[in-house]
Design a protein around this motif. Sequence first.
Motif, PDB file in Angstrom:
ATOM      1  N   HIS A 154       0.829  -1.203   0.000  1.00  0.00           N
ATOM      2  CA  HIS A 154       0.000   0.000   0.000  1.00  0.00           C
ATOM      3  C   HIS A 154       0.863   1.253   0.000  1.00  0.00           C
ATOM      4  O   HIS A 154       0.584   2.206  -0.721  1.00  0.00           O
ATOM      5  N   THR A 155       1.913   1.233   0.788  1.00  0.00           N
ATOM      6  CA  THR A 155       2.785   2.399   0.880  1.00  0.00           C
ATOM      7  C   THR A 155       3.438   2.704  -0.463  1.00  0.00           C
ATOM      8  O   THR A 155       3.497   3.868  -0.881  1.00  0.00           O
ATOM      9  N   LEU A 156       3.916   1.690  -1.158  1.00  0.00           N
ATOM     10  CA  LEU A 156       4.525   1.919  -2.473  1.00  0.00           C
ATOM     11  C   LEU A 156       3.502   2.444  -3.475  1.00  0.00           C
ATOM     12  O   LEU A 156       3.805   3.337  -4.276  1.00  0.00           O
ATOM     13  N   LEU A 157       2.293   1.901  -3.453  1.00  0.00           N
ATOM     14  CA  LEU A 157       1.248   2.411  -4.338  1.00  0.00           C
ATOM     15  C   LEU A 157       0.943   3.871  -4.021  1.00  0.00           C
ATOM     16  O   LEU A 157       0.805   4.702  -4.923  1.00  0.00           O
ATOM     17  N   PHE A 158       0.867   4.198  -2.738  1.00  0.00           N
ATOM     18  CA  PHE A 158       0.595   5.576  -2.325  1.00  0.00           C
ATOM     19  C   PHE A 158       1.719   6.508  -2.766  1.00  0.00           C
ATOM     20  O   PHE A 158       1.482   7.543  -3.393  1.00  0.00           O
ATOM     21  N   LEU A 159       2.968   6.137  -2.450  1.00  0.00           N
ATOM     22  CA  LEU A 159       4.106   6.993  -2.793  1.00  0.00           C
ATOM     23  C   LEU A 159       4.256   7.153  -4.301  1.00  0.00           C
ATOM     24  O   LEU A 159       4.720   8.193  -4.774  1.00  0.00           O
ATOM     25  N   GLY A 160       3.871   6.135  -5.049  1.00  0.00           N
ATOM     26  CA  GLY A 160       3.958   6.197  -6.502  1.00  0.00           C
ATOM     27  C   GLY A 160       2.796   6.919  -7.156  1.00  0.00           C
ATOM     28  O   GLY A 160       2.736   7.015  -8.384  1.00  0.00           O
ATOM     29  N   GLY A 161       1.863   7.431  -6.360  1.00  0.00           N
ATOM     30  CA  GLY A 161       0.729   8.166  -6.902  1.00  0.00           C
ATOM     31  C   GLY A 161      -0.276   7.288  -7.632  1.00  0.00           C
ATOM     32  O   GLY A 161      -1.066   7.778  -8.443  1.00  0.00           O
ATOM     33  N   GLN A 162      -0.304   6.010  -7.338  1.00  0.00           N
ATOM     34  CA  GLN A 162      -1.143   5.067  -8.070  1.00  0.00           C
ATOM     35  C   GLN A 162      -2.624   5.129  -7.716  1.00  0.00           C
ATOM     36  O   GLN A 162      -3.438   4.525  -8.403  1.00  0.00           O
ATOM     37  N   PHE A 163      -2.989   5.856  -6.676  1.00  0.00           N
ATOM     38  CA  PHE A 163      -4.397   5.950  -6.308  1.00  0.00           C
ATOM     39  C   PHE A 163      -5.088   7.115  -7.004  1.00  0.00           C
ATOM     40  O   PHE A 163      -6.290   7.292  -6.876  1.00  0.00           O
ATOM     41  N   PRO A 165      -6.079  11.106  -8.087  1.00  0.00           N
ATOM     42  CA  PRO A 165      -6.498  12.271  -7.296  1.00  0.00           C
ATOM     43  C   PRO A 165      -7.515  11.950  -6.207  1.00  0.00           C
ATOM     44  O   PRO A 165      -7.650  12.691  -5.249  1.00  0.00           O
ATOM     45  N   SER A 166      -8.233  10.837  -6.329  1.00  0.00           N
ATOM     46  CA  SER A 166      -9.239  10.518  -5.311  1.00  0.00           C
ATOM     47  C   SER A 166      -8.647   9.837  -4.088  1.00  0.00           C
ATOM     48  O   SER A 166      -9.340   9.608  -3.106  1.00  0.00           O
ATOM     49  N   GLY A 167      -7.370   9.482  -4.134  1.00  0.00           N
ATOM     50  CA  GLY A 167      -6.753   8.814  -2.998  1.00  0.00           C
ATOM     51  C   GLY A 167      -7.194   7.367  -2.908  1.00  0.00           C
ATOM     52  O   GLY A 167      -7.783   6.820  -3.843  1.00  0.00           O
ATOM     53  N   ASP A 168      -6.925   6.744  -1.785  1.00  0.00           N
ATOM     54  CA  ASP A 168      -7.247   5.311  -1.653  1.00  0.00           C
ATOM     55  C   ASP A 168      -8.655   5.066  -1.114  1.00  0.00           C
ATOM     56  O   ASP A 168      -9.043   3.926  -0.892  1.00  0.00           O
ATOM     57  N   GLN A 169      -9.419   6.120  -0.899  1.00  0.00           N
ATOM     58  CA  GLN A 169     -10.815   6.003  -0.460  1.00  0.00           C
ATOM     59  C   GLN A 169     -10.960   5.185   0.823  1.00  0.00           C
ATOM     60  O   GLN A 169     -11.892   4.413   0.975  1.00  0.00           O
ATOM     61  N   GLY A 170     -10.001   5.320   1.722  1.00  0.00           N
ATOM     62  CA  GLY A 170     -10.067   4.602   2.984  1.00  0.00           C
ATOM     63  C   GLY A 170      -9.602   3.155   2.885  1.00  0.00           C
ATOM     64  O   GLY A 170      -9.768   2.380   3.826  1.00  0.00           O
ATOM     65  N   GLY A 171      -9.033   2.797   1.757  1.00  0.00           N
ATOM     66  CA  GLY A 171      -8.606   1.423   1.531  1.00  0.00           C
ATOM     67  C   GLY A 171      -7.520   0.956   2.478  1.00  0.00           C
ATOM     68  O   GLY A 171      -7.488  -0.232   2.842  1.00  0.00           O
ATOM     69  N   PHE A 172      -6.640   1.861   2.895  1.00  0.00           N
ATOM     70  CA  PHE A 172      -5.566   1.469   3.820  1.00  0.00           C
ATOM     71  C   PHE A 172      -6.176   0.974   5.126  1.00  0.00           C
ATOM     72  O   PHE A 172      -5.897  -0.134   5.578  1.00  0.00           O
ATOM     73  N   ARG A 173      -7.026   1.785   5.702  1.00  0.00           N
ATOM     74  CA  ARG A 173      -7.648   1.427   6.984  1.00  0.00           C
ATOM     75  C   ARG A 173      -8.536   0.182   6.830  1.00  0.00           C
ATOM     76  O   ARG A 173      -8.489  -0.726   7.651  1.00  0.00           O
ATOM     77  N   ARG A 174      -9.307   0.151   5.772  1.00  0.00           N
ATOM     78  CA  ARG A 174     -10.208  -0.984   5.544  1.00  0.00           C
ATOM     79  C   ARG A 174      -9.431  -2.284   5.362  1.00  0.00           C
ATOM     80  O   ARG A 174      -9.773  -3.316   5.934  1.00  0.00           O
ATOM     81  N   GLY A 175      -8.392  -2.233   4.552  1.00  0.00           N
ATOM     82  CA  GLY A 175      -7.579  -3.425   4.320  1.00  0.00           C
ATOM     83  C   GLY A 175      -6.878  -3.884   5.583  1.00  0.00           C
ATOM     84  O   GLY A 175      -6.813  -5.081   5.878  1.00  0.00           O
ATOM     85  N   LEU A 176      -6.366  -2.933   6.335  1.00  0.00           N
ATOM     86  CA  LEU A 176      -5.670  -3.276   7.567  1.00  0.00           C
ATOM     87  C   LEU A 176      -6.625  -3.872   8.598  1.00  0.00           C
ATOM     88  O   LEU A 176      -6.304  -4.867   9.246  1.00  0.00           O
TER      89      LEU A 176
END
Length: 186
Positions: A154-163, A165-176
């Motif tokens: 998740h961190t690499l996807l985030f740092l690489g801008g892969q989400f 402009p809408s961001g991960d839509q709470g996916g980090f917290r939900r996945g965790l």
Amino acid sequence: MFAMPYPAKLTPDAIATQARVLLEGGGPEALNMRPLADALGVRPSSLYRHYADRAALLSALTEIAARELRAAMAGAAAGLNPQAGLLAMAGAYHAYARAHPHLYALLLDPARPYAPAGPLKDLWNTVLEQVSAVTGRPDDTGATVAVWAFLHGHTLLFLGGQFGPSGDQGGFRRGLEALVRGLLTA
């Protein structure tokens, strides 16, 4: 022939501090011995008294990053129950990577060999202990690998801008949270 006195201000810590400034300011390509020496006001040869080469300096910075990340994660989990502590550690992991992307990248260098002791192993053990507290199984390496893979991915996807402009839509917290629930039932 009279030798120039060794600059008293030059210490391994001073070198590492300035190296970090260069790394964090411009990435790994900005960290070279000549610009580092210029920033410190010394000759490049002076650096080699403390660090054999650029690789040794990067190794020192990697250890600094491992100690900082470990402290951030342990501090985030302190005093919390195991599940809440793991969630807090994950947040601290992600926050550290966002704040220090170039230092974070050093932690995951595939060219770095496995170290059976030291700051990187201490970082792993901190996560292992927290995950094991959640699962109730001592030394739960499999669960720790699953958690670390999720955090890193998740961190690499985030740092690489892969989400986007809408961001991960709470996916980090939900996945965790789903991962922690799975750890409790596995």
